[in-house]
Scaffold this motif. Structure first.
Motif, mmCIF file in Angstrom:
data_model
loop_
_atom_site.group_PDB
_atom_site.id
_atom_site.type_symbol
_atom_site.label_atom_id
_atom_site.label_comp_id
_atom_site.label_asym_id
_atom_site.label_seq_id
_atom_site.Cartn_x
_atom_site.Cartn_y
_atom_site.Cartn_z
ATOM 1 N N LEU A 55 11.645 -5.831 17.663
ATOM 2 C CA LEU A 55 10.222 -5.911 17.990
ATOM 3 C C LEU A 55 9.436 -4.866 17.212
ATOM 4 O O LEU A 55 9.911 -3.741 17.012
ATOM 5 N N ILE A 56 8.237 -5.220 16.818
ATOM 6 C CA ILE A 56 7.296 -4.233 16.268
ATOM 7 C C ILE A 56 6.134 -4.179 17.259
ATOM 8 O O ILE A 56 5.463 -5.195 17.495
ATOM 9 N N ILE A 57 5.942 -3.007 17.883
ATOM 10 C CA ILE A 57 4.905 -2.878 18.922
ATOM 11 C C ILE A 57 4.051 -1.639 18.632
ATOM 12 O O ILE A 57 4.475 -0.759 17.878
ATOM 13 N N PRO A 58 2.881 -1.539 19.223
ATOM 14 C CA PRO A 58 2.074 -0.328 19.018
ATOM 15 C C PRO A 58 2.729 0.880 19.683
ATOM 16 O O PRO A 58 3.393 0.737 20.716
ATOM 17 N N ALA A 59 2.522 2.060 19.119
ATOM 18 C CA ALA A 59 2.963 3.300 19.773
ATOM 19 C C ALA A 59 2.153 3.493 21.051
ATOM 20 O O ALA A 59 1.069 2.932 21.209
ATOM 21 N N PHE A 60 2.698 4.302 21.972
ATOM 22 C CA PHE A 60 2.101 4.450 23.292
ATOM 23 C C PHE A 60 1.075 5.587 23.360
ATOM 24 O O PHE A 60 1.082 6.496 22.525
ATOM 25 N N SER A 61 0.225 5.490 24.381
ATOM 26 C CA SER A 61 -0.748 6.548 24.688
ATOM 27 C C SER A 61 -0.463 7.082 26.087
ATOM 28 O O SER A 61 -0.417 6.309 27.045
ATOM 29 N N ASP A 62 -0.295 8.396 26.177
ATOM 30 C CA ASP A 62 -0.070 9.066 27.466
ATOM 31 C C ASP A 62 -1.373 9.778 27.826
ATOM 32 O O ASP A 62 -1.756 10.747 27.171
ATOM 33 N N LEU A 63 -2.057 9.283 28.851
ATOM 34 C CA LEU A 63 -3.393 9.836 29.146
ATOM 35 C C LEU A 63 -3.374 11.013 30.114
ATOM 36 O O LEU A 63 -4.433 11.536 30.466
ATOM 37 N N HIS A 64 -2.193 11.416 30.543
ATOM 38 C CA HIS A 64 -2.156 12.619 31.395
ATOM 39 C C HIS A 64 -0.781 13.256 31.341
ATOM 40 O O HIS A 64 0.178 12.762 31.938
ATOM 41 N N VAL A 65 -0.706 14.386 30.660
ATOM 42 C CA VAL A 65 0.584 15.076 30.554
ATOM 43 C C VAL A 65 0.338 16.591 30.446
ATOM 44 O O VAL A 65 -0.586 17.029 29.779
ATOM 45 N N HIS A 66 1.189 17.341 31.155
ATOM 46 C CA HIS A 66 1.107 18.809 31.120
ATOM 47 C C HIS A 66 2.176 19.309 30.155
ATOM 48 O O HIS A 66 3.356 19.434 30.553
ATOM 49 N N ALA A 67 1.785 19.620 28.927
ATOM 50 C CA ALA A 67 2.776 20.090 27.943
ATOM 51 C C ALA A 67 3.538 21.326 28.432
ATOM 52 O O ALA A 67 4.756 21.410 28.236
ATOM 53 N N PRO A 68 2.879 22.284 29.086
ATOM 54 C CA PRO A 68 3.621 23.493 29.491
ATOM 55 C C PRO A 68 4.679 23.229 30.561
ATOM 56 O O PRO A 68 5.567 24.050 30.761
ATOM 57 N N GLN A 69 4.585 22.101 31.252
ATOM 58 C CA GLN A 69 5.563 21.807 32.308
ATOM 59 C C GLN A 69 6.801 21.091 31.766
ATOM 60 O O GLN A 69 7.678 20.684 32.528
ATOM 61 N N TYR A 70 6.863 20.948 30.439
ATOM 62 C CA TYR A 70 8.009 20.265 29.829
ATOM 63 C C TYR A 70 9.353 20.884 30.264
ATOM 64 O O TYR A 70 10.286 20.158 30.597
ATOM 65 N N PRO A 71 9.447 22.242 30.300
ATOM 66 C CA PRO A 71 10.744 22.810 30.715
ATOM 67 C C PRO A 71 11.094 22.524 32.177
ATOM 68 O O PRO A 71 12.229 22.750 32.585
ATOM 69 N N GLN A 72 10.135 22.041 32.949
ATOM 70 C CA GLN A 72 10.364 21.800 34.389
ATOM 71 C C GLN A 72 10.761 20.351 34.684
ATOM 72 O O GLN A 72 11.057 20.010 35.836
ATOM 73 N N ARG A 73 10.775 19.494 33.665
ATOM 74 C CA ARG A 73 11.012 18.075 33.970
ATOM 75 C C ARG A 73 12.388 17.870 34.589
ATOM 76 O O ARG A 73 13.364 18.494 34.178
ATOM 77 N N GLY A 74 12.412 17.023 35.607
ATOM 78 C CA GLY A 74 13.693 16.671 36.218
ATOM 79 C C GLY A 74 14.288 17.705 37.143
ATOM 80 O O GLY A 74 15.451 17.590 37.501
ATOM 81 N N ILE A 75 13.517 18.729 37.495
ATOM 82 C CA ILE A 75 14.016 19.703 38.480
ATOM 83 C C ILE A 75 12.895 20.053 39.457
ATOM 84 O O ILE A 75 11.733 19.749 39.214
ATOM 85 N N GLU A 76 13.253 20.652 40.556
ATOM 86 C CA GLU A 76 12.290 21.224 41.512
ATOM 87 C C GLU A 76 11.321 20.181 42.065
ATOM 88 O O GLU A 76 10.108 20.337 42.034
ATOM 89 N N MET A 77 11.894 19.109 42.586
ATOM 90 C CA MET A 77 11.072 17.977 43.027
ATOM 91 C C MET A 77 11.020 17.823 44.544
ATOM 92 O O MET A 77 10.658 16.768 45.035
ATOM 93 N N ASP A 78 11.390 18.869 45.268
ATOM 94 C CA ASP A 78 11.536 18.689 46.713
ATOM 95 C C ASP A 78 10.306 19.115 47.515
ATOM 96 O O ASP A 78 10.394 19.359 48.709
ATOM 97 N N LEU A 79 9.151 19.236 46.861
ATOM 98 C CA LEU A 79 7.944 19.654 47.591
ATOM 99 C C LEU A 79 6.766 18.736 47.267
ATOM 100 O O LEU A 79 6.761 18.072 46.236
ATOM 101 N N LEU A 80 5.767 18.765 48.133
ATOM 102 C CA LEU A 80 4.527 18.041 47.845
ATOM 103 C C LEU A 80 3.587 18.934 47.030
ATOM 104 O O LEU A 80 3.811 20.123 46.858
ATOM 105 N N LEU A 81 2.511 18.329 46.544
ATOM 106 C CA LEU A 81 1.681 18.912 45.490
ATOM 107 C C LEU A 81 1.368 20.401 45.642
ATOM 108 O O LEU A 81 1.696 21.191 44.762
ATOM 109 N N HIS A 82 0.712 20.789 46.728
ATOM 110 C CA HIS A 82 0.241 22.172 46.835
ATOM 111 C C HIS A 82 1.395 23.161 46.711
ATOM 112 O O HIS A 82 1.350 24.122 45.925
ATOM 113 N N ASP A 83 2.455 22.911 47.472
ATOM 114 C CA ASP A 83 3.583 23.851 47.475
ATOM 115 C C ASP A 83 4.370 23.778 46.170
ATOM 116 O O ASP A 83 4.872 24.787 45.671
#
Ligand code: GUN
Ligand code: FE
Length: 419
Positions: A55-83
């Protein structure tokens, strides 16, 4: 002129995908010139890069991403937003005061974003101007389309991330001055969200927005806590989106509100008036927010929509995964709140992640003539049990795709890397 052959797919509109089986795509000066079911006579002598059944498809657009949180991806997911923010995310963002840490993390983030097929993104940095400057400069050097913001927060934040109002405005103006002339990666105002921004800060940012004709990104009605807090802090503004309108932050340039889950009618009236994008971040919704955007209904009401990874809210940078999740979440929405909601089709979710989101940056996100050839070649997802159509292969890629299935990447007509 460069010619490519394969199965070409892009969004015609919100409802329809255009599928060109076994066709040729011509690129001139980095821009799509045309798509042809048979190779035109005039191009017969030119070499063709043949991707076979891929397939040849258009590249994607990510309209909301926190670049500085990249090292945190996939960990520390046991809390709701504020905490989650206070316990995990803010301490990580503090580390971007250290340029060495910031540069290494941002290099890794951008490389991985491209690896996942995203070439256009609306990005949160941190409060740190130097680090965010590095991020926007590297994006500009790479030729990636971006709207990148130095974050503003001047209340209810830990001391180490809490700016004075004056510092926040001064640093932001320096950031705008320094990068307003960029070609592809441009600055955008970035008040984090209502709970961490004073009125003088928001008004001051509104003035900068007018002066530099620059837009705004923030988080909008993303959790019940945030929506209630916005109303408690700024009751005279009526609703969360009203805060940004009354501060003069809307109407100066592209505007993006992430999450947009607990919206009221007044929020949506303002969104439509200024063409503000509402960004669905499906994995993030699962991980930290507990609410589902009315994606189908909002589209029908005429609100502009996009998809975001919201790293580290999501763990995966691939917008293709968010396309599948958007369809999945719409079914939960219909199940729990049938009234006024509908299932989102693959075509609509793909449109959000490509053409609709891409429109924020210019002619990107489609493969129609006149669009930048920012494209991905997708393969290795067929099996021999039955023959899938190109659109079915696209759907499967959205559900189970991995970066190994992106066999080539093109940005403005140039092939990237070795893949
Ligand atoms: N609201 C304010 N800050 C953040 C953040 O970093 N991530 C998400 N998902 N929501 C926020
Ligand atoms: Fe976010």
């Amino acid at each position: 002129m460069e010619l490519f052959h394969g199965n070409i797919i892009y969004s015609k509109n919100r409802e329809k995908l255009s599928e060109w089986k076994d066709s040729y795509l011509a690129v001139e000066g980095g821009v799509v010139e045309g798509i042809y079911p048979c190779l035109p006579e005039k191009y017969a002598s030119l070499p063709v890069t043949d991707f076979g059944e891929d397939l040849i498809i258009p590249a994607f657009s990510d309209l909301h991403v926190h670049a500085p949180q990249y090292p945190q991806r996939g960990i520390e997911m046991d809390l709701l937003l504020h905490d989650w923010l206070h316990q995990y995310t803010f301490p990580l963002e503090r580390r971007y005061e250290d340029p060495e840490f910031a540069h290494a993390a941002y290099d890794a983030f951008l490389d991985d974003m491209v690896e996942h097929g995203t070439m256009h993104a609306v990005i949160f940095g941190t409060i740190h101007r130097e680090a965010t400057g590095y991020l926007i400069e590297r994006m500009e050097r790479m030729g990636l389309h971006g709207l990148v913001g130095k974050v503003n927060m001047d209340m209810d934040s830990p001391d180490y991330l809490c700016e004075t109002t004056e510092d926040s405005l001064r640093e932001t103006e320096l950031f705008l001055e320094q990068y307003q002339g960029n070609h592809t990666a441009k600055p955008i105002l970035t008040p984090r969200f209502a709970p961490t921004c004073t009125w003088p800060l928001l008004k001051g940012l509104g003035e900068l927005g007018r002066k530099y004709q620059v837009g705004v990104q923030t988080h909008l009605v993303e959790s019940l806590w945030e929506a209630a807090q916005a109303k408690k802090l700024y009751p005279e503004c009526g609703c969360d989106t009203g805060i940004y309108e009354q501060a003069g932050l809307l109407g100066n340039g592209p505007a993006v509100g992430a999450h947009y889950i607990f919206a009221e009618e007044e929020d949506t009236r303002i969104m439509k008036k200024y063409g503000v994008y509402a960004v669905q971040c499906p994995d993030s919704t699962n991980n930290i927010l507990a609410g589902i955007m009315r994606t189908g209904a909002l589209a029908d009401e005429g609100v502009r929509l996009g998809l975001g990874s919201d790293i580290a809210g999501a763990s995966n940078l691939g917008i293709y995964s968010q396309i599948a999740r958007s369809v999945q979440l719409s079914k939960y929405k219909v199940f729990y709140e049938p009234e006024g909601n509908r299932i989102v089709s693959l075509a609509q979710a793909f449109y959000m992640g490509t053409k609709e989101g891409g429109a924020l940056f210019g002619n990107v996100g489609s493969l129609e003539p006149g669009y930048s050839f920012d494209a991905l070649v997708i393969g290795g997802i067929a099996d021999h049990f039955h023959k899938l159509s190109p659109v079915q292969l696209l759907e499967r890629f959205c559900y189970l795709g991995e970066t190994k299935h992106i066999r080539a990447r093109y940005l403005a007509g140039k092939k990237l890397g070795t893949g």
